[in-house]
Design a protein around this motif. Structure first.
Motif, PDB file in Angstrom:
ATOM      1  N   ARG A  10       0.848  -1.201   0.000  1.00  0.00           N
ATOM      2  CA  ARG A  10       0.000   0.000   0.000  1.00  0.00           C
ATOM      3  C   ARG A  10       0.886   1.254   0.000  1.00  0.00           C
ATOM      4  N   GLU A  11       1.976   1.211   0.807  1.00  0.00           N
ATOM      5  CA  GLU A  11       2.861   2.372   0.940  1.00  0.00           C
ATOM      6  C   GLU A  11       3.534   2.690  -0.397  1.00  0.00           C
ATOM      7  N   GLU A  12       4.002   1.633  -1.075  1.00  0.00           N
ATOM      8  CA  GLU A  12       4.675   1.857  -2.364  1.00  0.00           C
ATOM      9  C   GLU A  12       3.707   2.494  -3.360  1.00  0.00           C
ATOM     10  N   ALA A  13       2.446   2.026  -3.344  1.00  0.00           N
ATOM     11  CA  ALA A  13       1.435   2.580  -4.261  1.00  0.00           C
ATOM     12  C   ALA A  13       1.217   4.062  -3.951  1.00  0.00           C
ATOM     13  N   LEU A  14       1.036   4.360  -2.668  1.00  0.00           N
ATOM     14  CA  LEU A  14       0.743   5.751  -2.293  1.00  0.00           C
ATOM     15  C   LEU A  14       1.915   6.670  -2.616  1.00  0.00           C
ATOM     16  N   GLU A  15       3.130   6.145  -2.386  1.00  0.00           N
ATOM     17  CA  GLU A  15       4.331   6.938  -2.711  1.00  0.00           C
ATOM     18  C   GLU A  15       4.372   7.287  -4.195  1.00  0.00           C
ATOM     19  N   ASP A  16       3.826   6.374  -5.012  1.00  0.00           N
ATOM     20  CA  ASP A  16       3.812   6.585  -6.457  1.00  0.00           C
ATOM     21  C   ASP A  16       2.614   7.443  -6.885  1.00  0.00           C
ATOM     22  N   GLY A  17       1.813   7.848  -5.892  1.00  0.00           N
ATOM     23  CA  GLY A  17       0.638   8.673  -6.204  1.00  0.00           C
ATOM     24  C   GLY A  17      -0.544   7.840  -6.675  1.00  0.00           C
ATOM     25  N   TYR A  18      -0.487   6.518  -6.481  1.00  0.00           N
ATOM     26  CA  TYR A  18      -1.571   5.641  -6.946  1.00  0.00           C
ATOM     27  C   TYR A  18      -2.516   5.349  -5.782  1.00  0.00           C
ATOM     28  N   LEU A  71       4.690   1.223 -18.981  1.00  0.00           N
ATOM     29  CA  LEU A  71       4.098   1.802 -20.193  1.00  0.00           C
ATOM     30  C   LEU A  71       2.818   2.557 -19.846  1.00  0.00           C
ATOM     31  N   PHE A  72       1.976   1.945 -18.996  1.00  0.00           N
ATOM     32  CA  PHE A  72       0.737   2.618 -18.589  1.00  0.00           C
ATOM     33  C   PHE A  72       1.058   3.948 -17.900  1.00  0.00           C
ATOM     34  N   ARG A  73       2.070   3.937 -17.009  1.00  0.00           N
ATOM     35  CA  ARG A  73       2.439   5.156 -16.287  1.00  0.00           C
ATOM     36  C   ARG A  73       2.920   6.231 -17.274  1.00  0.00           C
ATOM     37  N   GLN A  74       3.628   5.770 -18.321  1.00  0.00           N
ATOM     38  CA  GLN A  74       4.104   6.743 -19.329  1.00  0.00           C
ATOM     39  C   GLN A  74       2.921   7.341 -20.101  1.00  0.00           C
ATOM     40  N   VAL A  75       1.941   6.477 -20.421  1.00  0.00           N
ATOM     41  CA  VAL A  75       0.765   6.961 -21.153  1.00  0.00           C
ATOM     42  C   VAL A  75       0.031   8.002 -20.311  1.00  0.00           C
ATOM     43  N   MET A  76      -0.041   7.753 -19.000  1.00  0.00           N
ATOM     44  CA  MET A  76      -0.760   8.660 -18.110  1.00  0.00           C
ATOM     45  C   MET A  76       0.061   9.913 -17.779  1.00  0.00           C
ATOM     46  N   GLY A  77       1.341   9.900 -18.153  1.00  0.00           N
ATOM     47  CA  GLY A  77       2.208  11.040 -17.825  1.00  0.00           C
ATOM     48  C   GLY A  77       2.669  11.015 -16.374  1.00  0.00           C
ATOM     49  N   TRP A  78       2.643   9.821 -15.741  1.00  0.00           N
ATOM     50  CA  TRP A  78       3.052   9.714 -14.340  1.00  0.00           C
ATOM     51  C   TRP A  78       4.520   9.355 -14.199  1.00  0.00           C
ATOM     52  N   SER A  79       5.145   9.002 -15.331  1.00  0.00           N
ATOM     53  CA  SER A  79       6.507   8.498 -15.264  1.00  0.00           C
ATOM     54  C   SER A  79       7.503   9.655 -15.413  1.00  0.00           C
ATOM     55  N   GLN A  80       8.753   9.383 -15.027  1.00  0.00           N
ATOM     56  CA  GLN A  80       9.817  10.382 -15.226  1.00  0.00           C
ATOM     57  C   GLN A  80      10.095  10.552 -16.721  1.00  0.00           C
ATOM     58  N   GLU A  81       9.788   9.487 -17.493  1.00  0.00           N
ATOM     59  CA  GLU A  81      10.019   9.525 -18.946  1.00  0.00           C
ATOM     60  C   GLU A  81       9.015  10.491 -19.586  1.00  0.00           C
ATOM     61  N   GLN A  82       9.319  10.814 -20.840  1.00  0.00           N
ATOM     62  CA  GLN A  82       8.404  11.675 -21.593  1.00  0.00           C
ATOM     63  C   GLN A  82       7.038  10.978 -21.731  1.00  0.00           C
ATOM     64  N   GLN A  83       5.953  11.774 -21.688  1.00  0.00           N
ATOM     65  CA  GLN A  83       4.628  11.144 -21.798  1.00  0.00           C
ATOM     66  C   GLN A  83       4.496  10.396 -23.125  1.00  0.00           C
ATOM     67  N   GLU A  84       3.925   9.187 -23.068  1.00  0.00           N
ATOM     68  CA  GLU A  84       3.741   8.353 -24.262  1.00  0.00           C
ATOM     69  C   GLU A  84       2.406   8.707 -24.914  1.00  0.00           C
ATOM     70  N   LYS A  85       2.486   9.556 -25.940  1.00  0.00           N
ATOM     71  CA  LYS A  85       1.240  10.043 -26.538  1.00  0.00           C
ATOM     72  C   LYS A  85       0.787   9.206 -27.730  1.00  0.00           C
ATOM     73  N   ARG A  86       1.637   8.248 -28.138  1.00  0.00           N
ATOM     74  CA  ARG A  86       1.246   7.431 -29.295  1.00  0.00           C
ATOM     75  C   ARG A  86       0.129   6.461 -28.920  1.00  0.00           C
ATOM     76  N   ILE A  87      -0.032   6.245 -27.597  1.00  0.00           N
ATOM     77  CA  ILE A  87      -1.079   5.314 -27.135  1.00  0.00           C
ATOM     78  C   ILE A  87      -2.237   6.095 -26.544  1.00  0.00           C
ATOM     79  N   ASN A  88      -3.433   5.638 -26.915  1.00  0.00           N
ATOM     80  CA  ASN A  88      -4.658   6.291 -26.511  1.00  0.00           C
ATOM     81  C   ASN A  88      -5.497   5.238 -25.777  1.00  0.00           C
TER      82      ASN A  88
END
Ligand SMILES: Cc1cc2nc3c(=O)[nH]c(=O)nc-3n(C[C@H](O)[C@H](O)[C@H](O)COP(=O)(O)OP(=O)(O)OC[C@H]3O[C@@H](n4cnc5c(N)ncnc54)[C@H](O)[C@@H]3O)c2cc1C
Length: 456
Positions: free
Chosen positions: A268-276, A304-321
């Protein structure tokens, strides 16, 4: 000869109870009972897992745990020091390419086979395809097979045993898309259906080649993926990482999913730390405290899901909808466009069981309790008859076997899908199957994994 047990299918699931027995130092005793292991392929252990071109969706400890606690000279001794194990060790704290995992599981299978070969009462039969079972009047089970002595020379052979463990793996069906009540309302044309590939295919090299061919020859790079679990995200990952010279633009890949996408966290703690925060107490496994232990995305799919949502440190993955299938039938019509405008459709909605017919002593096919995905099993791994009673001594394990959430197995109570995974085959359900045969009054308890990352 009448074997005590026939294991049909020697992939990760079929070999799971044998590995469990080895770890309990009971393999020799088990094999003394008389065990035949049958597979249409040549090697034990590997199954289909090594054929996928993606990385594992579990941490590598899942696969390496079977080597732990081995005494010197133990069954898997040779595997511990092998080059493949050393290569896999490099991925210990992360996920690994499934091709490497497949090689490792093959080595584990070879080691098991060496032990089996030493037992005069037990044997591995490669290139042996099982077609049907018959329960004879005295309860003995007769299994009909075809053995491929060479590619062109076959013999029919019957095996007799007191127990059968079916571990045939699963398969996907295109008909499930046609028959899906949600999509029936869409009136999908044959032209649309011709665009469909199954996710199990696109996650193999032949499927990648096919996607490459279709997309490089098409002016539109639009792809529709149907499904919201690991296979759907793994298919999206392969599109982005395995094709060459196919450039996707923003929104080209649509993932059409039925229910909300869930993520797995170690706590639960790891999820909350990640903002989930999108989970409740019911979504936490009481045994491991993992969030969405069974139904949540892990490893590359989660990232990949986190990138699509823009939650990741990586650039947001906009190719996936991401598009959730609307509940309202009027709104449902709107998604027709996705089916019509796309060049490729990937159907990633789970696996059905690979069933073979089971006959009674009179030669009548038994009616099994089935849902739309195939036959069902109870908490003890026994195949159920239509009236809900278990079929004595016929058990099933593995992909498509339909193992559901139970308090004994753990996971989140809210999980409605099928439970699968190498750790589960070699531990919880592997132990249930082993006890059912070796020590019928089941001594199964809530098995807590040693390592939190060892489970799905
Ligand atoms: C894409 C994908 C990725 C996965 N990734 C992971 C992961 O990272 N970690 C994890 O723990 N789990 C993972 N799984 C889940 C699961 O562990 C694997 O699917 C695993 O391969 C299932 O093992 P199995 O033995 O049930 O089936 P299979 O691997 O399909 O093996 C079935 C065996 O039965 C044999 N067989 C089939 N029919 C017959 C017949 N009629 N007669 C004789 N033999 C027959 C086949 O030759 C084969 O050897 C993944 C699943 C999928 C689909």
């Amino acid at each position: 000869m009448i074997y005590n047990t026939l294991i049909v299918g020697a992939g990760p699931a079929g070999t799971g109870p044998l590995i469990l027995a080895a770890r309990k130092n009971k393999l020799a005793e088990f094999l003394d009972l008389g065990v035949a292991i049958l597979d249409k392929h040549t090697q034990m252990g590997r199954g289909c897992l090594g054929d996928y071109i993606v990385n594992s969706d579990t941490y590598t400890t899942v696969f390496l745990e079977c080597l732990e606690g081995q005494e010197k000279g133990g069954v898997l001794d040779k595997v511990i020091s092998s080059k493949i194990t050393q290569s896999l060790e490099k991925y210990r704290d992360t996920n690994a390419p499934l091709s490497l995992v497949g090689e490792f599981l093959g080595e584990v299978g070879d080691a098991l086979q060496t032990i089996i070969d030493r037992h005069p009462t037990s044997q591995f039969f490669p290139r042996t395809e099982v077609h049907s079972l018959q329960v004879l009047a005295d309860g003995t089970i007769s299994t009909s097979t075809i053995r491929y002595l060479t590619d062109n020379l076959t013999i029919k052979q019957k095996f007799y045993s007191q127990n059968v463990v079916l571990a045939l793996g699963g398969k996907q069906h295109l008909q499930n898309l046609n028959g899906d009540p949600k999509f029936q309302k869409l009136n999908l044309s044959n032209q649309v259906l011709e665009k469909v590939l199954l996710s199990d295919f696109v996650l193999r090299q032949a499927g990648v080649n096919e996607m490459q061919k279709r997309l490089e020859n098409s002016s539109s790079k639009k792809v529709l993926i149907i499904g919201g679990s690991h296979s759907a995200f793994a298919a999206a990952w392969s599109l982005l990482n395995k094709l060459t010279g196919v450039n996707f633009s923003e929104g080209d890949i649509t993932i059409l999913h039925r229910s909300k996408i869930k993520l797995c966290y170690r706590s639960r703690e790891e999820a909350l730390e990640d903002g989930y925060t999108d989970f409740t107490e019911e979504d936490i496994c009481p045994i491991t405290q993992k969030v969405y232990r069974l139904g949540g995305l892990r490893t590359d799919s989660r990232e990949l899901f986190r990138q699509v949502m823009g939650w990741s440190q990586e650039q947001q993955e906009k190719r996936i909808n991401l598009v959730e299938i609307p509940q309202d039938s009027k709104e449902l019509k709107n998604i027709e466009t996705y089916f019509n405008q796309t060049s490729l459709i990937i159907y990633a909605c789970g696996y059905d069981s690979n069933v073979i017919p089971i006959f009674d002593s009179e030669g009548n096919e038994m009616e099994l309790l089935c849902d739309h995905r195939g036959s069902r099993i109870d908490d003890n791994g026994r195949i159920l008859l239509k009236d809900g009673s278990p079929l004595p001594n016929i058990l099933a394990i593995g992909l498509g076997a339909g193992l559901k959430y139970s308090d004994k197995l753990g996971g989140e109570k809210t999980f409605k899908g099928e439970i699968n995974g190498v750790w589960i085959y070699q531990n919880t359900i592997g132990e249930t199957i082993f006890n059912q045969i070796f020590d019928p009054p089941t001594s199964f308890g809530k098995l807590k994994p040693k390592n939190i990352d060892s489970t799905r």
